[in-house]
Motif scaffolding. Sequence first.
Motif, mmCIF file in Angstrom:
data_model
loop_
_atom_site.group_PDB
_atom_site.id
_atom_site.type_symbol
_atom_site.label_atom_id
_atom_site.label_comp_id
_atom_site.label_asym_id
_atom_site.label_seq_id
_atom_site.Cartn_x
_atom_site.Cartn_y
_atom_site.Cartn_z
ATOM 1 N N GLY A 264 0.806 -1.160 -0.201
ATOM 2 C CA GLY A 264 0.019 0.050 0.137
ATOM 3 C C GLY A 264 0.834 1.229 -0.136
ATOM 4 N N SER A 265 0.576 2.089 -1.049
ATOM 5 C CA SER A 265 1.505 3.432 -1.057
ATOM 6 C C SER A 265 0.642 4.654 -0.821
ATOM 7 N N GLY A 266 -0.516 4.287 -0.241
ATOM 8 C CA GLY A 266 -1.418 5.596 0.109
ATOM 9 C C GLY A 266 -1.094 6.237 1.576
ATOM 10 N N ASN A 267 -1.760 7.063 2.213
ATOM 11 C CA ASN A 267 -1.342 7.720 3.278
ATOM 12 C C ASN A 267 -1.249 6.860 4.406
ATOM 13 N N VAL A 268 -1.825 5.394 4.294
ATOM 14 C CA VAL A 268 -1.701 4.747 5.442
ATOM 15 C C VAL A 268 -0.414 4.026 5.384
ATOM 16 N N GLY A 269 -0.181 3.519 4.311
ATOM 17 C CA GLY A 269 1.155 2.895 4.022
ATOM 18 C C GLY A 269 2.277 3.676 4.339
ATOM 19 N N GLY B 200 5.369 -1.443 -0.527
ATOM 20 C CA GLY B 200 5.059 -1.934 -1.931
ATOM 21 C C GLY B 200 3.830 -1.219 -2.884
ATOM 22 N N SER B 201 4.009 -1.246 -4.040
ATOM 23 C CA SER B 201 3.091 -0.539 -4.844
ATOM 24 C C SER B 201 2.992 -1.180 -6.330
ATOM 25 N N ARG B 202 2.194 -0.931 -7.261
ATOM 26 C CA ARG B 202 2.318 -1.425 -8.630
ATOM 27 C C ARG B 202 3.137 -0.461 -9.156
ATOM 28 N N GLU B 203 3.498 0.593 -8.676
ATOM 29 C CA GLU B 203 4.669 1.589 -9.462
ATOM 30 C C GLU B 203 5.553 2.205 -8.311
ATOM 31 N N ALA C 161 8.148 3.456 -8.408
ATOM 32 C CA ALA C 161 8.707 4.751 -8.587
ATOM 33 C C ALA C 161 8.269 5.950 -8.267
ATOM 34 N N LYS C 162 7.020 5.861 -8.012
ATOM 35 C CA LYS C 162 6.222 6.822 -7.467
ATOM 36 C C LYS C 162 6.526 7.174 -5.849
ATOM 37 N N LEU C 163 7.190 6.112 -5.166
ATOM 38 C CA LEU C 163 7.639 6.402 -3.790
ATOM 39 C C LEU C 163 8.983 6.724 -3.658
ATOM 40 N N ALA D 76 -2.538 -2.647 3.345
ATOM 41 C CA ALA D 76 -2.810 -1.173 3.435
ATOM 42 C C ALA D 76 -3.361 -0.711 2.028
ATOM 43 N N THR D 77 -4.241 -1.457 1.209
ATOM 44 C CA THR D 77 -4.677 -1.240 -0.016
ATOM 45 C C THR D 77 -6.138 -0.803 -0.036
ATOM 46 N N SER D 78 -6.581 -0.190 -1.152
ATOM 47 C CA SER D 78 -7.848 0.178 -1.050
ATOM 48 C C SER D 78 -8.875 -1.029 -1.127
ATOM 49 N N GLY D 79 -9.818 -0.757 -0.412
ATOM 50 C CA GLY D 79 -10.675 -2.100 0.103
ATOM 51 C C GLY D 79 -10.773 -2.810 -1.183
ATOM 52 N N SER E 287 -7.896 7.466 11.998
ATOM 53 C CA SER E 287 -7.069 8.202 10.967
ATOM 54 C C SER E 287 -5.458 7.565 10.954
ATOM 55 N N ASN E 288 -4.950 7.777 9.629
ATOM 56 C CA ASN E 288 -3.502 7.366 9.452
ATOM 57 C C ASN E 288 -2.769 8.485 10.236
ATOM 58 N N THR E 289 -3.311 9.560 10.663
ATOM 59 C CA THR E 289 -2.364 10.547 11.012
ATOM 60 C C THR E 289 -2.491 10.219 12.662
#
Length: 217
Positions: A12-17, A34-37, A39-41, A70-73, A139-141
């Motif tokens: 998961g590359s979002g706020n949670v990850g 981990g992410s499908r992409e 490089a964006k990290l 931590a992926t989109s449900g 919250s992730n925060t």
Amino acid sequence: MASETTRIGILGSGNVGQQLGRGLAKHGYAVMLGSREPAKLDGWKASTPGSVATGTFAAAAEFGEILILATSGAATESAIDLAGPSNFAGKLLLDVTNPLDFGSGMPPGLFVGTTDSLGERVQRKLPTAKVVKCFNTMSNTRMIDPQFRDGAPPMFICGNDPESKARATQLVREVGWPGTFDVGGIDGARWLEALVPLWMRVGRSLGTYEHAFSVVR
Ligand SMILES: NC(=O)c1ccc[n+]([C@@H]2O[C@H](COP(=O)([O-])OP(=O)(O)OC[C@H]3O[C@@H](n4cnc5c(N)ncnc54)[C@H](OP(=O)(O)O)[C@@H]3O)[C@@H](O)[C@H]2O)c1
């Protein structure tokens, strides 16, 4: 402080990850996000102190002794397929996901619930993984070194394996929580996930999303 040799793979590359990755690295874990992409990290990696790496979902799942979902449900089962189900065998899997359904706008509902849950779907898909629902009700925060005006409550968890829940509790304590509140087997995910639409409705009333649920008696 956790052993530096304990490796955590986060799917998961979002706020949670990103928050969990940064926080767990701060607390001494070696982390791969981990992410499908991947490089964006690059920016996240460059700005995060500690032992951090990035990779594909499969690389992160292979890397971790402990794994975090931590992926989109709605995409969680696809992400597991990309990660390679064999990479989860026998490992503690902290499941932070929620099956939120935004189809009718805000606040969300759930796309599975009451008689099943995303946590149970994940456990059925990965029968030898030790799934512990964890970190999904705030919250992730607030997940790492949580600051609450009234003090951090024990974190709700559930799962089928007592030893894995004990390890999850150790990790949760290491990152600043007073402990956990165990609501039973992974079927408890039906109700921990259902807390989240309620959590969002409470946040709308409070005008802030910095709260967590606590048990008082
Ligand atoms: N946001 C919060 O404060 C919070 C709090 C508690 C629990 N949660 C739960 O934690 C999870 C993560 O939330 P988030 O806000 O960090 O991020 P998110 O936007 O819900 O999910 C982002 C992740 O989902 C992956 N993803 C999206 N579509 C995909 C697909 N079709 N196939 C495979 N992977 C896909 C993305 O992959 P890529 O990296 O490849 O883009 C990314 O890693 C959610 O289930 C959420 O309900 C969130």
